[in-house]
Design a protein around this motif. Structure first.
Motif, PDB file in Angstrom:
ATOM      1  N   SER A  34      -6.201   2.004   0.350  1.00  0.00           N
ATOM      2  CA  SER A  34      -7.316   1.757   1.258  1.00  0.00           C
ATOM      3  C   SER A  34      -7.096   0.439   2.000  1.00  0.00           C
ATOM      4  O   SER A  34      -6.562  -0.527   1.434  1.00  0.00           O
ATOM      5  CB  SER A  34      -8.623   1.682   0.462  1.00  0.00           C
ATOM      6  N   SER A  35      -7.503   0.383   3.256  1.00  0.00           N
ATOM      7  CA  SER A  35      -7.326  -0.840   4.048  1.00  0.00           C
ATOM      8  C   SER A  35      -7.934  -2.052   3.353  1.00  0.00           C
ATOM      9  O   SER A  35      -7.358  -3.141   3.351  1.00  0.00           O
ATOM     10  CB  SER A  35      -7.973  -0.674   5.429  1.00  0.00           C
ATOM     11  N   GLY A  36      -9.107  -1.879   2.768  1.00  0.00           N
ATOM     12  CA  GLY A  36      -9.790  -3.002   2.140  1.00  0.00           C
ATOM     13  C   GLY A  36      -9.124  -3.517   0.886  1.00  0.00           C
ATOM     14  O   GLY A  36      -9.448  -4.602   0.409  1.00  0.00           O
ATOM     15  N   ASP A  37      -8.187  -2.761   0.322  1.00  0.00           N
ATOM     16  CA  ASP A  37      -7.519  -3.164  -0.913  1.00  0.00           C
ATOM     17  C   ASP A  37      -6.168  -3.822  -0.682  1.00  0.00           C
ATOM     18  O   ASP A  37      -5.545  -4.317  -1.624  1.00  0.00           O
ATOM     19  CB  ASP A  37      -7.308  -1.950  -1.827  1.00  0.00           C
ATOM     20  N   LEU A  38      -5.670  -3.842   0.558  1.00  0.00           N
ATOM     21  CA  LEU A  38      -4.306  -4.295   0.818  1.00  0.00           C
ATOM     22  C   LEU A  38      -4.083  -5.745   0.393  1.00  0.00           C
ATOM     23  O   LEU A  38      -3.110  -6.058  -0.308  1.00  0.00           O
ATOM     24  CB  LEU A  38      -3.970  -4.125   2.299  1.00  0.00           C
ATOM     25  N   ALA A  39      -4.972  -6.642   0.814  1.00  0.00           N
ATOM     26  CA  ALA A  39      -4.806  -8.060   0.478  1.00  0.00           C
ATOM     27  C   ALA A  39      -4.853  -8.267  -1.028  1.00  0.00           C
ATOM     28  O   ALA A  39      -4.077  -9.041  -1.589  1.00  0.00           O
ATOM     29  CB  ALA A  39      -5.880  -8.898   1.172  1.00  0.00           C
ATOM     30  N   ASN A  40      -5.755  -7.556  -1.699  1.00  0.00           N
ATOM     31  CA  ASN A  40      -5.892  -7.705  -3.144  1.00  0.00           C
ATOM     32  C   ASN A  40      -4.643  -7.215  -3.877  1.00  0.00           C
ATOM     33  O   ASN A  40      -4.237  -7.794  -4.889  1.00  0.00           O
ATOM     34  CB  ASN A  40      -7.118  -6.937  -3.631  1.00  0.00           C
ATOM     35  N   LEU A  41      -4.032  -6.144  -3.393  1.00  0.00           N
ATOM     36  CA  LEU A  41      -2.815  -5.626  -4.020  1.00  0.00           C
ATOM     37  C   LEU A  41      -1.674  -6.638  -3.941  1.00  0.00           C
ATOM     38  O   LEU A  41      -0.887  -6.774  -4.886  1.00  0.00           O
ATOM     39  CB  LEU A  41      -2.394  -4.314  -3.352  1.00  0.00           C
ATOM     40  N   VAL A  42      -1.592  -7.353  -2.820  1.00  0.00           N
ATOM     41  CA  VAL A  42      -0.567  -8.392  -2.680  1.00  0.00           C
ATOM     42  C   VAL A  42      -0.924  -9.604  -3.536  1.00  0.00           C
ATOM     43  O   VAL A  42      -0.079 -10.169  -4.238  1.00  0.00           O
ATOM     44  CB  VAL A  42      -0.416  -8.801  -1.195  1.00  0.00           C
ATOM     45  N   GLU A  43      -2.181  -9.995  -3.490  1.00  0.00           N
ATOM     46  CA  GLU A  43      -2.637 -11.179  -4.235  1.00  0.00           C
ATOM     47  C   GLU A  43      -2.404 -11.026  -5.732  1.00  0.00           C
ATOM     48  O   GLU A  43      -2.041 -11.985  -6.423  1.00  0.00           O
ATOM     49  CB  GLU A  43      -4.123 -11.406  -3.953  1.00  0.00           C
ATOM     50  N   THR A  44      -2.603  -9.823  -6.249  1.00  0.00           N
ATOM     51  CA  THR A  44      -2.431  -9.570  -7.682  1.00  0.00           C
ATOM     52  C   THR A  44      -1.011  -9.131  -8.034  1.00  0.00           C
ATOM     53  O   THR A  44      -0.743  -8.729  -9.167  1.00  0.00           O
ATOM     54  CB  THR A  44      -3.433  -8.496  -8.161  1.00  0.00           C
ATOM     55  N   HIS A  45      -0.108  -9.192  -7.054  1.00  0.00           N
ATOM     56  CA  HIS A  45       1.322  -8.899  -7.244  1.00  0.00           C
ATOM     57  C   HIS A  45       1.580  -7.462  -7.698  1.00  0.00           C
ATOM     58  O   HIS A  45       2.581  -7.190  -8.360  1.00  0.00           O
ATOM     59  CB  HIS A  45       1.939  -9.878  -8.245  1.00  0.00           C
ATOM     60  N   GLN A  46       0.692  -6.554  -7.314  1.00  0.00           N
ATOM     61  CA  GLN A  46       0.956  -5.148  -7.584  1.00  0.00           C
ATOM     62  C   GLN A  46       1.959  -4.584  -6.578  1.00  0.00           C
ATOM     63  O   GLN A  46       2.647  -3.607  -6.865  1.00  0.00           O
ATOM     64  CB  GLN A  46      -0.351  -4.355  -7.542  1.00  0.00           C
ATOM     65  N   VAL A  47       1.991  -5.189  -5.383  1.00  0.00           N
ATOM     66  CA  VAL A  47       3.009  -4.849  -4.380  1.00  0.00           C
ATOM     67  C   VAL A  47       3.538  -6.154  -3.790  1.00  0.00           C
ATOM     68  O   VAL A  47       2.927  -7.217  -3.927  1.00  0.00           O
ATOM     69  CB  VAL A  47       2.442  -3.955  -3.250  1.00  0.00           C
ATOM     70  N   ASP A  48       4.688  -6.059  -3.110  1.00  0.00           N
ATOM     71  CA  ASP A  48       5.298  -7.246  -2.510  1.00  0.00           C
ATOM     72  C   ASP A  48       4.796  -7.495  -1.088  1.00  0.00           C
ATOM     73  O   ASP A  48       4.612  -8.648  -0.683  1.00  0.00           O
ATOM     74  CB  ASP A  48       6.819  -7.085  -2.485  1.00  0.00           C
ATOM     75  N   PHE A  49       4.597  -6.412  -0.349  1.00  0.00           N
ATOM     76  CA  PHE A  49       4.130  -6.509   1.038  1.00  0.00           C
ATOM     77  C   PHE A  49       3.107  -5.405   1.279  1.00  0.00           C
ATOM     78  O   PHE A  49       3.103  -4.382   0.588  1.00  0.00           O
ATOM     79  CB  PHE A  49       5.292  -6.335   2.030  1.00  0.00           C
ATOM     80  N   ALA A  50       2.248  -5.620   2.268  1.00  0.00           N
ATOM     81  CA  ALA A  50       1.288  -4.579   2.639  1.00  0.00           C
ATOM     82  C   ALA A  50       1.109  -4.593   4.154  1.00  0.00           C
ATOM     83  O   ALA A  50       1.240  -5.642   4.803  1.00  0.00           O
ATOM     84  CB  ALA A  50      -0.052  -4.789   1.934  1.00  0.00           C
ATOM     85  N   PHE A  51       0.806  -3.421   4.705  1.00  0.00           N
ATOM     86  CA  PHE A  51       0.629  -3.278   6.149  1.00  0.00           C
ATOM     87  C   PHE A  51      -0.624  -2.459   6.412  1.00  0.00           C
ATOM     88  O   PHE A  51      -0.820  -1.395   5.809  1.00  0.00           O
ATOM     89  CB  PHE A  51       1.834  -2.564   6.770  1.00  0.00           C
ATOM     90  N   GLY A  52      -1.480  -2.949   7.336  1.00  0.00           N
ATOM     91  CA  GLY A  52      -2.655  -2.168   7.679  1.00  0.00           C
ATOM     92  C   GLY A  52      -3.709  -2.966   8.412  1.00  0.00           C
ATOM     93  O   GLY A  52      -3.511  -4.142   8.761  1.00  0.00           O
ATOM     94  N   VAL A  53      -4.835  -2.319   8.641  1.00  0.00           N
ATOM     95  CA  VAL A  53      -5.966  -2.944   9.322  1.00  0.00           C
ATOM     96  C   VAL A  53      -6.512  -4.063   8.434  1.00  0.00           C
ATOM     97  O   VAL A  53      -6.715  -3.875   7.233  1.00  0.00           O
ATOM     98  CB  VAL A  53      -7.074  -1.907   9.606  1.00  0.00           C
ATOM     99  N   ASP A  54      -6.715  -5.218   9.033  1.00  0.00           N
ATOM    100  CA  ASP A  54      -7.147  -6.385   8.261  1.00  0.00           C
ATOM    101  C   ASP A  54      -8.667  -6.507   8.278  1.00  0.00           C
ATOM    102  O   ASP A  54      -9.251  -6.973   9.233  1.00  0.00           O
ATOM    103  CB  ASP A  54      -6.513  -7.650   8.848  1.00  0.00           C
ATOM    104  N   TYR A  55      -9.309  -6.062   7.183  1.00  0.00           N
ATOM    105  CA  TYR A  55     -10.759  -6.208   7.037  1.00  0.00           C
ATOM    106  C   TYR A  55     -11.130  -7.409   6.184  1.00  0.00           C
ATOM    107  O   TYR A  55     -12.292  -7.786   6.120  1.00  0.00           O
ATOM    108  CB  TYR A  55     -11.336  -4.957   6.350  1.00  0.00           C
ATOM    109  N   GLU A  56     -10.167  -7.995   5.480  1.00  0.00           N
ATOM    110  CA  GLU A  56     -10.475  -8.970   4.440  1.00  0.00           C
ATOM    111  C   GLU A  56     -10.037 -10.386   4.772  1.00  0.00           C
ATOM    112  O   GLU A  56      -9.778 -11.171   3.872  1.00  0.00           O
ATOM    113  CB  GLU A  56      -9.804  -8.540   3.131  1.00  0.00           C
TER     114      GLU A  56
END
Length: 292
Positions: A128-150
């Protein structure tokens, strides 16, 4: 004072629980508690207020939290810079992306990227777009791409806008809202809305439902399907719906906020070296968005 103590302090502050912090750091709870106590002893101040199983920052803890967080970011940046200088890049990269851009475009990019950088394995997951920053912040992924809602002031995340993406309030072409020359707030609130939902617990007013009746999805594609098959409206990215607009299957709602723009971003942990494959991908996405 050492980095492991600082990391323990920040993680306990973020989670509000020694047990949860120990779980995230994959260490013994007693060892974590001792690290906090050692830091408090060295600083000669109490950093947490303890109440049962819960801990909250003391006034002194609040005062030093941001500096401690910045120390961890700087440490990560130093390590990544050294890895970059020595030519060491991840052999495996995890990427999260939302579905604001068409799937076939992502498939083409993924196949090309895999051929361009054969030494690296790329794992691309949908989120989900709203989860992208959190996924990077918590190191679940290395990079994320998408609409920036956060977009928030977080030193742990680097936000790199790749282009603007137009968001459109749309409904099916035969929907009652499409017949109105001008749609007011009350008419929108009384119509069923398909909305974006996400798992990250942070409140985000941009993703709050406008309508009194709504159904939530973590995917723009699911929202689109609901709008096309049910009597609903929603806000969708132009690249995903352009062909539906051209075929007159969808209509843009004539409302004050019927057309808005958001940044399409690459999210990266602060201090992380940008893998050549990610630089290539960012350039390709930026070129694609430029056409819109």
């Amino acid at each position: 004072m050492n980095l492991s103590q600082i990391e323990a302090f920040c993680t306990v502050a973020d989670t509000g629980s020694v047990s949860e912090a120990a779980r995230q750091l994959e260490c013994n709870r007693t060892k974590l508690s001792m690290a906090i106590k050692a830091l408090e002893k060295e600083l000669d101040t109490q950093l947490f207020v303890r109440s049962g199983n819960n801990v909250t920052l003391s006034e002194a803890g609040k005062a030093i939290y941001k500096d401690c967080e910045n120390l961890l970011v700087t440490s990560s940046r130093i390590k990544q810079t050294c890895a970059q200088v020595s030519g060491e890049f991840n052999a495996e990269i995890w990427i999260a992306r939302d579905d604001s851009l068409p799937d076939d475009m992502w498939q083409d990019l993924a196949h090309t990227m895999n051929n361009q950088f054969p030494a690296t394995s790329f794992n691309i997951v949908l989120a989900s777009s709203g989860d992208l920053a959190n996924l990077v912040e918590t190191h679940q992924v290395d990079f994320a791409f998408g609409v920036d809602y956060e977009r928030i002031d977080d030193p742990r995340i680097t936000y790199q806008p790749l282009g603007k993406i137009r968001m459109m309030s749309v409904c099916k072409s035969d929907h009652a809202l499409s017949k109105l020359r001008r749609v007011n707030d009350e008419e929108l609130r009384n119509s069923m809305q398909a909305v974006m939902v996400y798992l990250n617990e942070k409140d985000n007013p941009e993703l709050q439902p406008f309508s009194l009746r709504y159904i939530g999805f973590s995917s723009f594609d699911y929202m689109l399907s609901t709008i096309l098959t049910e009597n609903a409206w929603g806000v969708l990215p132009e690249p995903l719906i352009r062909h539906h607009l051209r075929k007159q299957e969808l209509a843009v709602i004539k409302h004050t906020y019927g057309l808005t723009q958001e940044d399409y971003c690459m999210f990266t942990s602060a201090g992380m070296s940008e893998h050549p494959g990610m630089s290539w991908l960012a350039d390709k996405l930026s070129d694609y968005l430029f056409d819109f």
